[in-house]
Design a protein around this motif. Structure first.
Motif, PDB file in Angstrom:
ATOM      1  N   LYS A 160      41.246  17.082   6.084  1.00 57.93           N
ATOM      2  CA  LYS A 160      41.646  16.569   7.400  1.00 57.93           C
ATOM      3  C   LYS A 160      41.652  15.040   7.416  1.00 57.93           C
ATOM      4  CE  LYS A 160      40.178  20.540  10.184  1.00 57.93           C
ATOM      5  NZ  LYS A 160      39.275  21.023  11.278  1.00 57.93           N
ATOM      6  N   GLN A 161      40.614  14.428   6.825  1.00 58.19           N
ATOM      7  CA  GLN A 161      40.554  12.967   6.792  1.00 58.19           C
ATOM      8  C   GLN A 161      41.664  12.390   5.909  1.00 58.19           C
ATOM      9  OE1 GLN A 161      38.799  10.830   8.553  1.00 58.19           O
ATOM     10  NE2 GLN A 161      39.667   9.066   7.488  1.00 58.19           N
ATOM     11  N   MET A 162      41.951  13.074   4.811  1.00 61.81           N
ATOM     12  CA  MET A 162      43.024  12.615   3.927  1.00 61.81           C
ATOM     13  C   MET A 162      44.367  12.682   4.630  1.00 61.81           C
ATOM     14  SD  MET A 162      41.647  14.424   0.412  1.00 61.81           S
ATOM     15  CE  MET A 162      43.122  14.109  -0.558  1.00 61.81           C
ATOM     16  N   VAL A 163      44.574  13.724   5.422  1.00 63.51           N
ATOM     17  CA  VAL A 163      45.827  13.843   6.178  1.00 63.51           C
ATOM     18  C   VAL A 163      45.928  12.740   7.219  1.00 63.51           C
ATOM     19  CG1 VAL A 163      47.060  15.273   7.867  1.00 63.51           C
ATOM     20  CG2 VAL A 163      46.124  16.319   5.788  1.00 63.51           C
ATOM     21  N   ARG A 164      44.804  12.443   7.892  1.00 53.73           N
ATOM     22  CA  ARG A 164      44.818  11.360   8.894  1.00 53.73           C
ATOM     23  C   ARG A 164      45.161  10.019   8.228  1.00 53.73           C
ATOM     24  NH1 ARG A 164      40.448  14.338  11.446  1.00 53.73           N
ATOM     25  NH2 ARG A 164      38.901  13.272  10.132  1.00 53.73           N
ATOM     26  N   THR A 165      44.593   9.792   7.056  1.00 60.11           N
ATOM     27  CA  THR A 165      44.892   8.557   6.332  1.00 60.11           C
ATOM     28  C   THR A 165      46.354   8.519   5.916  1.00 60.11           C
ATOM     29  OG1 THR A 165      42.626   8.501   5.487  1.00 60.11           O
ATOM     30  CG2 THR A 165      44.239   7.115   4.373  1.00 60.11           C
ATOM     31  N   PHE A 166      46.853   9.642   5.450  1.00 59.12           N
ATOM     32  CA  PHE A 166      48.263   9.718   5.030  1.00 59.12           C
ATOM     33  C   PHE A 166      49.195   9.462   6.210  1.00 59.12           C
ATOM     34  CE2 PHE A 166      52.243  11.993   4.218  1.00 59.12           C
ATOM     35  CZ  PHE A 166      52.607  11.453   2.996  1.00 59.12           C
ATOM     36  N   ARG A 167      48.881  10.050   7.352  1.00 55.08           N
ATOM     37  CA  ARG A 167      49.726   9.843   8.535  1.00 55.08           C
ATOM     38  C   ARG A 167      49.751   8.385   8.966  1.00 55.08           C
ATOM     39  NH1 ARG A 167      47.914  15.041  12.309  1.00 55.08           N
ATOM     40  NH2 ARG A 167      49.217  16.611  11.246  1.00 55.08           N
ATOM     41  N   LEU A 168      48.654   7.691   8.755  1.00 61.93           N
ATOM     42  CA  LEU A 168      48.597   6.275   9.093  1.00 61.93           C
ATOM     43  C   LEU A 168      49.330   5.430   8.051  1.00 61.93           C
ATOM     44  CD1 LEU A 168      47.415   4.130  11.037  1.00 61.93           C
ATOM     45  CD2 LEU A 168      45.381   4.085   9.580  1.00 61.93           C
ATOM     46  N   GLY A 169      49.208   5.803   6.778  1.00 61.27           N
ATOM     47  CA  GLY A 169      49.799   4.998   5.718  1.00 61.27           C
ATOM     48  C   GLY A 169      51.256   5.295   5.427  1.00 61.27           C
ATOM     49  N   PHE A 170      51.700   6.536   5.693  1.00 60.52           N
ATOM     50  CA  PHE A 170      53.077   6.911   5.362  1.00 60.52           C
ATOM     51  C   PHE A 170      54.111   6.025   6.057  1.00 60.52           C
ATOM     52  CE2 PHE A 170      56.923   9.485   6.080  1.00 60.52           C
ATOM     53  CZ  PHE A 170      57.292   9.730   4.767  1.00 60.52           C
ATOM     54  N   PRO A 171      53.987   5.749   7.364  1.00 53.99           N
ATOM     55  CA  PRO A 171      54.965   4.851   7.998  1.00 53.99           C
ATOM     56  C   PRO A 171      54.966   3.455   7.376  1.00 53.99           C
ATOM     57  CG  PRO A 171      53.729   6.063   9.662  1.00 53.99           C
ATOM     58  CD  PRO A 171      53.039   6.294   8.359  1.00 53.99           C
TER      59      PRO A 171
END
Length: 462
Positions: free
Chosen positions: A236-247
């Motif tokens: 879950k934390q990795m997904v949150r980080t990815f969602r922040l970094g992907f854009p």
């Protein structure tokens, strides 16, 4: 706003303290690319072309990893600001897991590299050197991902000087490694342009190990105990980080691909136009390092102040960054106009190229103002974790407004009597960057207005 208020001067001082090491690091990183091109060019023109092509293939992948890593500073600077230092190691380790996984996925492209390069028609000799260069650099992607992880960990905690020192060491090591592997030294054979790929992979690994050693031994970072406890991967934390970094990653890719597309669209106008465009673009990229470094610093300060729930001081940090950024833009734009003859002479002695590049540098000077505003505003949104808005607005400004405007002015006679060629595309850059500056600036203003009504906005400076 009172520019001599205590709050403004405090934030200005802290921004400058964060910015100058980042600036040195960014300039040094650019110099690595220059060194690679020059040293490969002295070996053979074919090898220089292979290095340029190989770099064009690998840089989007590296930009993507760097964009994901840029999600880390606002996350941990918030924890630092809110005095939740016990959460820093957990968040940082999850970002490290994420970057390592993505780099290993990129590494899976290794068998497909020949197929990918076949999309670009080239002679056999050039193909083989480019293939070898890309393969060597691709092997270093996990090390590059982990270097970006630790670099952004340090920077997110306001510790920017180690990045500067390690990058400078990397540049010096890059020169030595290039010499050994491009030209050959002692028992090492001359690898030519492919040797530049070997040197790049080694330098990336050395920078990662150096940053790892510093992070592990630093007394300043000991409080955050990054390596004291090994946390399990948290999806879950990795997904949150990815969602922040992907854009952020996609925004970087938009910029890289935009300039590559423009270079391709200028090919019908001949080598002189392309050469002049590259000179103006190369110098503009150098000047862009100033506002970019300021933007990286303001994202750290905004994240820290938001973590304190002190939105008033976050707004002051942004205003300080914009004032400093525009003042620097005045200086760099003036230098560009006044010194354009000297600048161009460093690249070429061809009269036709000099005349074309001289006109393009005027446009390069003009867009430095909107460039400063848009990159500082974009990084402000990153500090607020508002990266989706940043992604959408920059895509719209660059690809829906700027590029079409450049195509219309540069390739058609719809508005002018004849196509403006490179000048038309540079006017398109100005339109796109100005649009980004307005839209991103308005988004920052909306966020500040939204928080201005909260009691925390009135917090005294801490």
């Amino acid at each position: 706003m009172n520019f001599f208020s205590k709050r403004f001067l405090l934030e200005s001082k802290r921004l400058v303290q964060l910015t100058w090491p980042l600036l040195v690091a960014q300039l040094t990183q650019m110099l690595m690319g220059v060194v690679d091109t020059v040293m490969a060019g002295h070996y053979d023109a074919l090898d220089m072309a292979a290095v340029a092509l190989g770099f064009s293939v690998t840089i989007p992948l590296m930009c993507f990893l760097q964009g994901i890593a840029l999600a880390l500073p606002p996350i941990i600077s918030r924890y630092q600001g809110s005095r939740q230092s016990d959460q820093v190691a957990f968040a940082a380790q999850q970002a490290g897991y994420l970057l390592l996984v993505i780099s290993l996925i990129i590494l899976l492209l290794y068998p497909a590299i020949p197929t990918i390069l076949q999309w670009f028609p080239m002679e056999d000799g050039l193909f083989q050197i480019t293939l070898d260069y890309v393969r060597y650099v691709l092997l270093a992607m996990p090390a590059f991902a982990l270097y970006q992880w630790l670099r952004n960990y340090c920077e997110g905690l306001g510790n920017t000087k180690p990045t500067m020192i390690i990058t400078v060491i990397g540049l010096l090591f890059n020169v030595v490694a290039n010499y050994c592997f491009i030209y050959g030294a002692g028992p090492l054979p001359a690898f030519g342009g492919a040797g530049c790929g070997i040197a790049t992979a080694i330098v990336i690994t050395v920078m990662f190990i150096s940053t790892l050693v510093y992070t592990h031994m630093s007394r300043r970072l000991a409080h955050y105990a990054l390596f004291s406890v090994l946390f399990r991967p948290d999806f879950k934390q990795m997904v949150r980080t990815f969602r922040l970094g992907f854009p952020v990653a996609m925004t970087l890719l938009f910029e890289v691909t935009l300039f590559a597309v423009v270079a391709l669209m200028l090919t019908p106008f001949g080598a002189t136009t392309i050469a002049a465009h590259q000179i103006a673009l190369n110098f503009s990229s150098l000047m862009f390092m100033f506002p970019l470094s300021m933007g990286m610093a303001v994202s750290i300060r905004v994240g820290f102040r938001v973590g304190q729930n002190n939105y008033r001081q976050a707004a002051t940090a942004v205003k300080s960054a914009l004032v400093i950024g525009l003042c620097v833009a005045v200086l760099t734009a003036t230098f560009t106009v006044v010194g354009k003859g000297i600048i161009i002479s460093l690249y070429t002695t061809d009269i036709a190229v000099i005349n074309t590049a001289s006109a393009l540098l005027i446009y390069a000077a003009l867009f430095q103002f909107s460039d400063a505003i848009q990159v500082i505003s974009a990084n402000t949104l990153r500090g607020y974790k508002d990266t989706t808005a940043m992604f959408i607005l920059t895509f719209f400004a660059y690809w829906i407004i700027g590029l079409p405007a450049g195509i219309i002015l540069g390739r058609t006679n719809w508005i002018t009597d004849a196509p403006m060629e490179a000048a038309g595309f540079w006017i398109g850059f100005i339109i796109g960057l100005s649009s980004a500056a307005v839209m991103l600036g308005l988004r920052v203003w909306v966020l500040h207005r939204r928080h201005a009504s909260s009691p925390s906005y009135r917090l005294a400076e801490t």
